[in-house]
Scaffold this active site. Sequence first.
Site, PDB file in Angstrom:
ATOM      1  N   GLY A  24       0.844  -1.184   0.000  1.00 33.87           N
ATOM      2  CA  GLY A  24       0.000   0.000   0.000  1.00 33.87           C
ATOM      3  C   GLY A  24       0.880   1.234   0.000  1.00 33.87           C
ATOM      4  CG  PHE A  26       3.180   1.883   5.997  1.00 31.14           C
ATOM      5  CD1 PHE A  26       4.116   2.714   6.593  1.00 31.14           C
ATOM      6  CD2 PHE A  26       2.990   0.619   6.520  1.00 31.14           C
ATOM      7  CE1 PHE A  26       4.852   2.274   7.675  1.00 31.14           C
ATOM      8  CE2 PHE A  26       3.718   0.176   7.600  1.00 31.14           C
ATOM      9  CZ  PHE A  26       4.654   0.998   8.169  1.00 31.14           C
ATOM     10  CG  ASP A 138      -5.066  -0.900   6.701  1.00 29.04           C
ATOM     11  OD1 ASP A 138      -6.103  -0.519   6.102  1.00 29.04           O
ATOM     12  OD2 ASP A 138      -3.996  -1.153   6.113  1.00 29.04           O
TER      13      ASP A 138
HETATM   14  N1  LIG Z   1       3.098 -12.743   5.910  1.00 29.32           N
HETATM   15  C1  LIG Z   1       2.586 -12.596   4.696  1.00 29.32           C
HETATM   16  N2  LIG Z   1       2.576 -13.625   3.820  1.00 29.32           N
HETATM   17  C2  LIG Z   1       2.066 -13.479   2.580  1.00 29.32           C
HETATM   18  N3  LIG Z   1       1.508 -12.341   2.112  1.00 29.32           N
HETATM   19  C3  LIG Z   1       1.481 -11.270   2.946  1.00 29.32           C
HETATM   20  C4  LIG Z   1       2.012 -11.336   4.267  1.00 29.32           C
HETATM   21  N4  LIG Z   1       1.846 -10.126   4.865  1.00 29.32           N
HETATM   22  C5  LIG Z   1       1.233  -9.342   3.960  1.00 29.32           C
HETATM   23  N5  LIG Z   1       1.005 -10.015   2.803  1.00 29.32           N
HETATM   24  C6  LIG Z   1       0.327  -9.507   1.592  1.00 29.32           C
HETATM   25  O1  LIG Z   1       1.059  -8.389   1.105  1.00 29.32           O
HETATM   26  C7  LIG Z   1       0.174  -7.387   0.629  1.00 29.32           C
HETATM   27  C8  LIG Z   1       0.517  -6.064   1.298  1.00 29.32           C
HETATM   28  O2  LIG Z   1       0.415  -6.216   2.695  1.00 29.32           O
HETATM   29  P1  LIG Z   1       0.445  -4.972   3.662  1.00 29.32           P
HETATM   30  O3  LIG Z   1       0.240  -5.432   5.057  1.00 29.32           O
HETATM   31  O4  LIG Z   1       1.625  -4.127   3.386  1.00 29.32           O
HETATM   32  O5  LIG Z   1      -0.869  -4.287   3.147  1.00 29.32           O
HETATM   33  P2  LIG Z   1      -1.427  -2.845   3.179  1.00 29.32           P
HETATM   34  O6  LIG Z   1      -2.117  -2.666   4.491  1.00 29.32           O
HETATM   35  O7  LIG Z   1      -2.224  -2.704   1.940  1.00 29.32           O
HETATM   36  O8  LIG Z   1      -0.193  -1.909   3.056  1.00 29.32           O
HETATM   37  P3  LIG Z   1       0.146  -0.661   3.922  1.00 29.32           P
HETATM   38  O9  LIG Z   1       0.374  -1.211   5.321  1.00 29.32           O
HETATM   39  O10 LIG Z   1       1.364  -0.181   3.228  1.00 29.32           O
HETATM   40  O11 LIG Z   1      -1.017   0.271   3.833  1.00 29.32           O
HETATM   41  C9  LIG Z   1      -1.257  -7.884   0.927  1.00 29.32           C
HETATM   42  O12 LIG Z   1      -1.793  -8.430  -0.279  1.00 29.32           O
HETATM   43  C10 LIG Z   1      -1.064  -8.968   1.950  1.00 29.32           C
HETATM   44  O13 LIG Z   1      -2.057  -9.991   1.813  1.00 29.32           O
END
Ligand SMILES: Nc1ncnc2c1ncn2[C@@H]1O[C@H](COP(=O)(O)OP(=O)(O)OP(=O)(O)O)[C@@H](O)[C@H]1O
Length: 148
Positions: A24, A26, A138
């Site tokens: 995302g 961040f 989130d």
């Molecule tokens: N441990 C993990 N294993 C596999 N996929 C993951 C894992 N953690 C996150 N993802 C995947 O990575 C992508 C981005 O995750 P993230 O938590 O950064 O999401 P976000 O909340 O959209 O981003 P941000 O925190 O930057 O706003 C998502 O599609 C999530 O399902």
Amino acid sequence: MPKRPWLEESDKPSYQVLKWIGGGGFGQVFKVLRNGQAVACKQVQLDNAEAALDEYDHMRSLRGAPHIATLHDGLEFNRKTSKLSFFMDYYRGKDLDRQVQMLRGAAERFTESQIVEIGFQIAVALEFCHSKKILHQDMKPMNSKEKT
Ligand SMILES: Nc1ncnc2c1ncn2[C@@H]1O[C@H](COP(=O)(O)OP(=O)(O)OP(=O)(O)O)[C@@H](O)[C@H]1O
């Protein structure tokens, strides 16, 4: 850069990127190879260091929680790319958002018992967060993955 005793500064990452998973505004998440193991790596720019360190601290206190990816030791700051990286268990498979899109495309939907199981697992995970005084803030289908 806020100091943490476990923060490792280096010019050379301890891992090898295998593929980009998503991200995302961040941070970005990658599948990486680290110490011979495929793990998920979240990379965050230095501008977001405070938020990244908070997320790392929260994930440390959520270790062992049901249905929450377990954080691995080591928070790395790469001096060359100015990126912070931390690591957690890698989950294969599609996130819930993608699964819903695919079902919709096939004019299908989750069964009632699948919905109950998914909702139950999310509720258990959030209850654990709340017991540690952590609010997710989130929660969305893209942040939920099926355990395969
Ligand atoms: N441990 C993990 N294993 C596999 N996929 C993951 C894992 N953690 C996150 N993802 C995947 O990575 C992508 C981005 O995750 P993230 O938590 O950064 O999401 P976000 O909340 O959209 O981003 P941000 O925190 O930057 O706003 C998502 O599609 C999530 O399902």
